[in-house]
Design an enzyme around this catalytic site. Structure first.
Site, short mmCIF file in Angstrom:
data_model
loop_
_atom_site.label_atom_id
_atom_site.label_comp_id
_atom_site.label_asym_id
_atom_site.label_seq_id
_atom_site.Cartn_x
_atom_site.Cartn_y
_atom_site.Cartn_z
N THR A 139 -14.79 12.79 3.80
CA THR A 139 -15.75 11.91 2.99
C THR A 139 -14.69 10.92 2.33
OG1 THR A 139 -14.62 13.27 1.31
CG2 THR A 139 -17.04 14.04 2.29
N MET A 162 -18.71 7.84 -0.38
CA MET A 162 -20.22 9.04 -1.05
C MET A 162 -20.35 10.21 -0.17
SD MET A 162 -22.74 6.32 -1.88
CE MET A 162 -21.11 6.15 -2.93
N HIS A 163 -18.86 10.94 -0.94
CA HIS A 163 -18.17 12.34 -0.58
C HIS A 163 -19.57 13.21 -0.54
CE1 HIS A 163 -14.13 11.71 -1.73
NE2 HIS A 163 -15.20 11.02 -3.12
N ASP A 164 -20.72 12.69 -1.95
CA ASP A 164 -21.92 14.11 -1.47
C ASP A 164 -23.14 13.70 -0.91
OD1 ASP A 164 -20.50 15.52 -4.07
OD2 ASP A 164 -21.70 14.38 -5.46
N CYS A 177 -22.76 13.46 1.96
CA CYS A 177 -22.32 13.90 3.30
C CYS A 177 -22.08 15.14 3.56
CB CYS A 177 -20.38 14.00 3.30
SG CYS A 177 -19.42 12.33 3.69
#
Length: 310
Positions: free
Chosen positions: A193, A238-240, A242
């Site tokens: 991420t 954009m960790h979330d 993913c």
């Protein structure tokens, strides 16, 4: 095209908000419900932020429920140094034009799954407290869960401690319950991420879309990007998002099957997702773990989704 029904469980900060836009603008999935948890900030703020984001783009017909305000065994620590005092600093968003449902988060998940004719995929992107509570309280419904695609964990290195990712570090007992649930799981880990980032130049592409969703994305990145620039990241990860992208197009990610188990007792390693990709422990593989991402294709997927919205 048959849309895959999903439920998002979030602690709405900047990347959660963009994950919501990805889900809402993607023809491959249908967002059936949104639940909120403490995480990036206290649950009252994450719930309020969720309603504001949805209201801003004219989505007022999806049920939203407030969930866990605390964790199983340890105190909550907010990430206001990343997301600001409100949990969503930067954009000036009007007050919500609709309210949440009177059900709790777990009750809304249960109702949505029970009433669905199709299996549902859960996309948690905060601490896993709500999802673990659902797993414990509704074991009869677990066969109706297609997959849990969660943002959290790390095979190598952390962002809350040297070895632990923020979401699993906040409530490791909840994460362990989910990992042992027997439901198919995708762990969208920091190993991938951090590479799903948006550059300053790409941010302006979103602004130039000109719709509310595009401008909102850029304004979120204006604020979020400052923190990541300060700590030396190439862009705003954009960790979330993913967790949603891995449902829409798993081929975007390099994945490996592994056994993942939580460290619950280590002095320096509590909250670590111990990730066995070599089979050395002999434990059964229970996760598809992300180790890489096609960054450019990920950004295009997000761009196309945002372009589809108001």
């Amino acid at each position: 095209m048959n849309k895959r029904p999903i439920i998002i469980d979030c602690d709405t900060g900047h990347d959660d908000a963009i994950a919501l836009l990805l889900a809402l603008g993607s023809p491959e999935v249908e967002l059936k419900a949104v639940t909120t948890t403490a995480g990036n900030n206290v649950v009252d703020k994450t719930f309020h932020n969720t309603l504001k984001v949805l209201s801003h783009i004219g989505v007022t017909d999806i049920p939203v429920a407030k969930g866990a305000e605390s964790f199983f065994f340890q105190p909550h620590k907010i990430a206001d140094h990343v997301h600001g005092d409100s949990g969503l600093d930067g954009p000036e968003l009007a007050e919500p034009s609709f309210g949440g449902v009177k059900l709790s988060a777990v009750e809304l998940i249960e109702k949505t799954v029970r009433e669905s004719a199709e299996k549902i995929t859960l996309c948690p992107m905060g601490p896993l407290t709500n999802i673990a509570t659902f797993v414990l309280s509704c074991p009869d419904l677990l066969p109706k869960i297609e997959r849990i695609s969660f943002m959290g964990g790390s095979a190598v290195g952390g962002n809350a401690s040297p070895v632990a990712e923020f979401n699993t570090w906040q409530d490791p007992e909840a994460a362990q319950i989910v990992l042992k649930s027997g439901v198919p799981i995708t762990m969208c880990s920091l190993d991938a991420t951090f590479d799903a980032y948006i550059t300053a130049e790409e941010k302006e592409r979103f602004r130039q879309i000109g719709n509310k969703a595009g401008i909102l994305t850029a304004e979120l990145l204006d604020f979020f990007g400052k923190f990541h620039a300060k700590v030396g990241n190439k862009g705003a990860p954009m960790h979330d998002a993913c967790a949603v992208a891995a449902v829409i197009n798993p081929a975007l990610f390099e994945m490996k099957r592994a056994n993942v188990s939580m460290d619950l007792n280590g002095t320096f390693t509590r909250g670590c997702t111990t990730t066995d990709i070599t089979g050395v422990t002999g434990r059964k593989q229970n996760c598809d773990v992300t180790f890489g991402v096609d960054r450019e294709a990920f950004v295009e997927l997000l761009y196309s989704a945002v372009k589809n919205l108001q």
